[in-house]
Design a protein around this motif. Structure first.
Motif, PDB file in Angstrom:
ATOM      1  N   SER A 125       1.243  -8.240   2.832  1.00  0.00           N
ATOM      2  CA  SER A 125       1.634  -6.831   2.747  1.00  0.00           C
ATOM      3  C   SER A 125       1.456  -6.190   4.115  1.00  0.00           C
ATOM      4  O   SER A 125       0.792  -6.741   5.000  1.00  0.00           O
ATOM      5  CB  SER A 125       0.818  -6.078   1.695  1.00  0.00           C
ATOM      6  OG  SER A 125      -0.537  -6.111   2.029  1.00  0.00           O
ATOM      7  N   GLY A 126       2.061  -5.020   4.264  1.00  0.00           N
ATOM      8  CA  GLY A 126       1.926  -4.271   5.503  1.00  0.00           C
ATOM      9  C   GLY A 126       1.445  -2.870   5.180  1.00  0.00           C
ATOM     10  O   GLY A 126       1.650  -2.378   4.071  1.00  0.00           O
ATOM     11  N   ALA A 127       0.783  -2.230   6.118  1.00  0.00           N
ATOM     12  CA  ALA A 127       0.338  -0.844   5.923  1.00  0.00           C
ATOM     13  C   ALA A 127       0.636  -0.058   7.201  1.00  0.00           C
ATOM     14  O   ALA A 127       0.598  -0.602   8.308  1.00  0.00           O
ATOM     15  CB  ALA A 127      -1.144  -0.797   5.586  1.00  0.00           C
ATOM     16  N   SER A 128       0.936   1.222   7.002  1.00  0.00           N
ATOM     17  CA  SER A 128       1.392   2.044   8.126  1.00  0.00           C
ATOM     18  C   SER A 128       0.290   2.890   8.747  1.00  0.00           C
ATOM     19  O   SER A 128       0.541   3.621   9.698  1.00  0.00           O
ATOM     20  CB  SER A 128       2.534   2.949   7.665  1.00  0.00           C
ATOM     21  OG  SER A 128       2.080   3.777   6.613  1.00  0.00           O
TER      22      SER A 128
ATOM     23  N   THR B 248      -8.682   0.951   0.503  1.00  0.00           N
ATOM     24  CA  THR B 248      -8.677  -0.452   0.075  1.00  0.00           C
ATOM     25  C   THR B 248      -8.655  -1.390   1.284  1.00  0.00           C
ATOM     26  O   THR B 248      -8.647  -2.599   1.112  1.00  0.00           O
ATOM     27  CB  THR B 248      -7.448  -0.770  -0.793  1.00  0.00           C
ATOM     28  OG1 THR B 248      -6.263  -0.588  -0.015  1.00  0.00           O
ATOM     29  CG2 THR B 248      -7.389   0.123  -2.023  1.00  0.00           C
ATOM     30  N   ILE B 249      -8.599  -0.817   2.494  1.00  0.00           N
ATOM     31  CA  ILE B 249      -8.421  -1.663   3.672  1.00  0.00           C
ATOM     32  C   ILE B 249      -9.643  -1.649   4.587  1.00  0.00           C
ATOM     33  O   ILE B 249     -10.168  -0.584   4.927  1.00  0.00           O
ATOM     34  CB  ILE B 249      -7.182  -1.211   4.485  1.00  0.00           C
ATOM     35  CG1 ILE B 249      -5.927  -1.272   3.615  1.00  0.00           C
ATOM     36  CG2 ILE B 249      -6.998  -2.116   5.710  1.00  0.00           C
ATOM     37  CD1 ILE B 249      -4.665  -0.818   4.326  1.00  0.00           C
TER      38      ILE B 249
ATOM     39  N   LEU C 224       0.619   3.964  -2.815  1.00  0.00           N
ATOM     40  CA  LEU C 224       0.398   5.361  -2.465  1.00  0.00           C
ATOM     41  C   LEU C 224       1.458   6.241  -3.113  1.00  0.00           C
ATOM     42  O   LEU C 224       1.148   7.291  -3.676  1.00  0.00           O
ATOM     43  CB  LEU C 224       0.413   5.529  -0.944  1.00  0.00           C
ATOM     44  CG  LEU C 224       0.142   6.942  -0.412  1.00  0.00           C
ATOM     45  CD1 LEU C 224      -1.268   7.385  -0.784  1.00  0.00           C
ATOM     46  CD2 LEU C 224       0.324   7.009   1.077  1.00  0.00           C
TER      47      LEU C 224
ATOM     48  N   GLU D 226       4.530  -1.219  10.839  1.00  0.00           N
ATOM     49  CA  GLU D 226       3.377  -1.507   9.991  1.00  0.00           C
ATOM     50  C   GLU D 226       2.636  -2.712  10.559  1.00  0.00           C
ATOM     51  O   GLU D 226       3.226  -3.543  11.233  1.00  0.00           O
ATOM     52  CB  GLU D 226       3.814  -1.818   8.555  1.00  0.00           C
ATOM     53  CG  GLU D 226       4.472  -0.650   7.854  1.00  0.00           C
ATOM     54  CD  GLU D 226       4.809  -0.984   6.406  1.00  0.00           C
ATOM     55  OE1 GLU D 226       4.917  -2.174   6.077  1.00  0.00           O
ATOM     56  OE2 GLU D 226       4.955  -0.033   5.616  1.00  0.00           O
TER      57      GLU D 226
ATOM     58  N   ASP E 225      -6.359   4.042   4.216  1.00  0.00           N
ATOM     59  CA  ASP E 225      -6.423   3.634   2.812  1.00  0.00           C
ATOM     60  C   ASP E 225      -7.803   3.038   2.523  1.00  0.00           C
ATOM     61  O   ASP E 225      -8.263   2.156   3.254  1.00  0.00           O
ATOM     62  CB  ASP E 225      -5.321   2.581   2.601  1.00  0.00           C
ATOM     63  CG  ASP E 225      -5.089   2.275   1.141  1.00  0.00           C
ATOM     64  OD1 ASP E 225      -6.088   2.204   0.389  1.00  0.00           O
ATOM     65  OD2 ASP E 225      -3.923   2.099   0.755  1.00  0.00           O
TER      66      ASP E 225
ATOM     67  N   TYR F 103       0.810  -1.212   0.000  1.00  0.00           N
ATOM     68  CA  TYR F 103       0.000   0.000   0.000  1.00  0.00           C
ATOM     69  C   TYR F 103       0.845   1.265   0.000  1.00  0.00           C
ATOM     70  O   TYR F 103       0.476   2.264  -0.602  1.00  0.00           O
ATOM     71  CB  TYR F 103      -0.980  -0.061   1.161  1.00  0.00           C
ATOM     72  CG  TYR F 103      -1.957  -1.150   0.914  1.00  0.00           C
ATOM     73  CD1 TYR F 103      -3.043  -0.957   0.085  1.00  0.00           C
ATOM     74  CD2 TYR F 103      -1.718  -2.430   1.401  1.00  0.00           C
ATOM     75  CE1 TYR F 103      -3.902  -1.973  -0.216  1.00  0.00           C
ATOM     76  CE2 TYR F 103      -2.583  -3.458   1.107  1.00  0.00           C
ATOM     77  CZ  TYR F 103      -3.680  -3.226   0.297  1.00  0.00           C
ATOM     78  OH  TYR F 103      -4.541  -4.240  -0.005  1.00  0.00           O
ATOM     79  N   ASN F 104       1.993   1.186   0.659  1.00  0.00           N
ATOM     80  CA  ASN F 104       2.874   2.341   0.607  1.00  0.00           C
ATOM     81  C   ASN F 104       3.397   2.547  -0.804  1.00  0.00           C
ATOM     82  O   ASN F 104       3.485   3.657  -1.304  1.00  0.00           O
ATOM     83  CB  ASN F 104       4.049   2.151   1.567  1.00  0.00           C
ATOM     84  CG  ASN F 104       3.605   2.345   3.005  1.00  0.00           C
ATOM     85  OD1 ASN F 104       2.579   2.971   3.238  1.00  0.00           O
ATOM     86  ND2 ASN F 104       4.354   1.800   3.923  1.00  0.00           N
ATOM     87  N   ARG F 105       3.724   1.413  -1.470  1.00  0.00           N
ATOM     88  CA  ARG F 105       4.225   1.533  -2.833  1.00  0.00           C
ATOM     89  C   ARG F 105       3.131   2.089  -3.739  1.00  0.00           C
ATOM     90  O   ARG F 105       3.359   2.931  -4.585  1.00  0.00           O
ATOM     91  CB  ARG F 105       4.677   0.150  -3.321  1.00  0.00           C
ATOM     92  CG  ARG F 105       5.980  -0.335  -2.693  1.00  0.00           C
ATOM     93  CD  ARG F 105       6.598  -1.414  -3.542  1.00  0.00           C
ATOM     94  NE  ARG F 105       5.807  -2.617  -3.583  1.00  0.00           N
ATOM     95  CZ  ARG F 105       5.899  -3.610  -2.705  1.00  0.00           C
ATOM     96  NH1 ARG F 105       6.759  -3.520  -1.715  1.00  0.00           N
ATOM     97  NH2 ARG F 105       5.158  -4.684  -2.815  1.00  0.00           N
TER      98      ARG F 105
END
Lengths: 343, 297
Positions: free
Chosen positions: B271-274, B285-286, A6, B250, B283, A2-4
């Motif tokens: 995947s990871g999200a911050s 999408t989450i 973004l 994350e 986000d 998601y960071n990529r």
């Protein structure tokens, strides 16, 4: 992932925005990503003060208090001294005589967030509204705009708001903004000419997350995203011709805003402050002469009102992006607001 | 065989033999049929039971078992494939909807507003807080300490699933790329993703379930897990109920979303999200679904 994603989105957005940056010279200034030595800026001659929220011990108990200090951080005074009430989110009136703010208080029904105003010395506290938040002054200092809480149940979530109200200091009455659909707004800011508001919206009014501007007396809403104004917590400059906001956890931006056309436009987006990744910058506010910006800075923490932010301090930057820390105690110093008067 | 003359002993024997043959054939057919049916049942055991909570939410009662976690031919962070024992737990059959999220006094952060769509644009902490509110509403002990946000796995309330629980539930005993097989051609019938979602979320439960009855594991919104994200965690992951690294910047997000490519919808994709506590970074999408430990009495 998601960071990529973004990052890719930001790059594509950047390339597709119609000339938000007028010249290459105005692209992000990466000169100092951490505070400069204190002596790098001479702040002692600035004739204004700063009020901010701070989590500190009062009468043997730690809680949120409001403190006032000189622009160089000297002569800091706790003006609330109320160990059983949390005071936060201070905003000084345009004449510098009053401060509006929010409180968190325990009542029989539970914790309640309310809006108050008081004299700049901490005396004469007047309640504006219970279950309310995010207050700001009109340019004459005769009214306070605030958001009603979305729920009576207490929450620190900044966007838990529904309905913008205007409180008249003379009558003590509140009236709702003509656009009754305003919700999930936070960090509202009234323009110096009294005609416009700036605010952040999150998951409401048909928006995902955006910085908006809307007339004080009409229902139209304008999204500033297309001008590369993205992030949160926008503020007007004292002349109303510039804005500042947090573009990310690490960036504070400025830009010129123009309300003279059919719709507001923004140009000359400029990153004034960029701090290192492990740290955060938030809550930018223009000085009364427009020559400085005060902001909060500290290690990764909760920037929201009432969120714990150990190690945070108040900083001041000039408009060339030179910045210094004016507090060093790290007592969760946040939400600085300039007071346009000398002690 | 027809004859006008008297029946000989050979004729009688011949007729009896035909009857016996027919009987044996019938018995054989019945036997083989039963065997095939039995084999079919062995391949696809009945899905685990679905319970309805006091809040009216359907949850699948996931049995304990071993998980082959990861994918040797996947991304680097999906390796090595390793075995992990997963204790029994409950997991929401559907992603948490906006209607469900709105039962508690918390502002709905969703971008794609619609009551039966999954909650989206939610940060990890708000998802964890929802778990606590749901626990309190049902008289259960909240799992999350709202100061430190550490999860008490011994509490009987709701929490986010661990990454291992999530993959275990998604795979539902399968070892294939997706819960329905290896081919992308069936993904459209199981998930809302980049190809068919039209750049937005959709009401939950419209696509086919996985073998254990879960909806939208491969798409609609990606889902928060409780674990901190660490790319090389699989190299040191414990073999019993792994709970993820003790710290990190994350949190793990699993499952595809409306914006995902087929590759990112795979059962083992990580995947990871911050956007753990920051409104601005959340986000759309989450989303998430809630889990609950099935503790031994």
């Amino acid at each position: 992932m998601y960071n990529r994603r973004l990052s890719l989105f930001l790059i594509v957005s950047f390339l597709s925005v119609p000339f938000p940056f007028s010249t290459l010279a105005e692209r992000p200034n990466k000169r100092a990503n951490q505070p400069m030595p204190r002596e790098a800026l001479d702040l002692s001659s600035i004739p204004y003060r700063i009020v901010n929220e701070s989590f500190r011990e009062t009468k043997g108990k730690e809680n949120w208090e409001l403190c006032i200090m000189n622009a160089d951080g000297s002569n800091q005074v706790n003006i609330t001294q109320t160990p059983d009430i949390d005071e936060m989110y201070p905003h000084a009136s345009p004449d510098g005589k009053r401060i509006c703010f929010v409180t968190d208080e325990w009542r029989e029904s539970g914790k309640v967030r309310s809006v108050y105003y008081m004299n700049v010395d901490g005396s004469g506290r007047v309640k504006v509204s219970d279950h309310a938040r995010q207050p700001c002054w009109n340019p004459s200092g005769t009214a306070i705009a605030y958001m009603k809480a979305e729920f009576e149940e207490y929450t620190t979530k900044d966007y838990a708001t529904r309905g913008l109200f205007i409180y008249d200091l003379a009558t003590g009455e509140s009236r709702q903004h003509v656009n009754e659909d305003l919700h999930h707004l936070y960090n509202i800011c009234w323009s110096p000419d009294g005609n416009w508001f700036l605010a952040t919206v999150h998951g409401g009014m048909g928006f995902k997350h955006a910085i908006l501007t809307f007339p004080a007396a009409e229902g139209t809403v304008y999204d500033l995203t297309r001008f590369w104004v993205k992030g949160c917590r926008p503020e007007f400059s004292p002349d109303g011709k510039r804005i500042t906001w947090g573009a990310s956890d690490h960036d504070i931006c400025t830009a010129e805003i123009d309300f003279t056309g059919e719709a507001p436009t923004v140009r000359k987006v400029h990153t004034l402050i960029h701090c290192q990744d492990e740290w955060e910058t938030y809550h930018a506010d223009f000085s009364p002469d427009g020559k400085y910006i005060a902001f909060s800075y500290g290690p990764e923490a909760e920037e929201i009102v009432g969120g714990k932010a150990p190690g945070w301090n108040i900083c001041v930057a000039d408009m060339d992006g030179n910045w210094v820390q004016i507090t060093t105690d790290g007592l969760q110093n946040k939400e600085p607001d300039w007071i346009p008067t000398a002690p | 065989m027809d004859t006008d003359g008297p029946l000989t002993s050979w004729d009688i024997f011949s007729r009896e033999a035909d009857i016996y043959t027919a009987l044996v054939a019938l018995i054989l057919c019945f036997s083989v049929g039963c065997q095939r049916k039995h084999q079919k049942n062995a391949e696809t055991p009945p899905p685990p039971p679905v319970i309805t909570t006091d809040s009216g939410i359907e949850m699948v009662s996931v049995p304990g078992g071993w998980l082959e976690m990861g994918n040797e031919s996947g991304e680097l962070d999906e390796r090595p494939v390793h075995r992990a024992w997963i204790s029994p737990f409950l997991l929401d059959r559907y992603e948490v909807t906006q209607e469900s999220y709105g039962r508690f006094p918390m502002p709905d952060p969703s971008h794609f507003k619609s009551p039966q769509n999954p909650c989206d644009q939610i940060n990890w902490r708000d998802a964890a807080e929802h778990c606590n509110r749901r626990s309190q509403a049902e008289g259960l002990t909240p799992c999350y300490d709202e100061e430190t946000w550490r999860c008490d796995f011994q509490a009987n309330g709701y929490r986010l699933p661990t990454e291992a629980e999530w993959e275990y539930a998604c795979r539902a005993t399968t070892k294939t790329t997706y819960c329905f097989g290896d081919g992308e051609n069936l993904l459209e019938s199981h998930a809302w993703f980049k190809t068919n979602a039209g750049d937005r979320t959709h009401p939950v439960g419209q696509k086919k379930t996985n073998p254990w009855g879960f909806h939208d594991m491969h798409g609609n919104v990606a889902e928060w897990c409780n674990d901190f994200f660490q790319e090389d965690y699989y190299a040191s992951s414990p073999d019993r109920d792994p709970e993820g690294p003790s710290q990190g910047k994350e949190r793990v997000v699993r499952g595809g979303s409306w914006a995902s490519t087929p590759n990112a919808c795979r059962s083992s994709y990580r995947s990871g999200a911050s956007s753990i506590d920051d409104t601005c970074l959340a986000d759309d999408t989450i989303g998430f679904r809630c889990a609950r430990s099935l503790l031994e009495p």
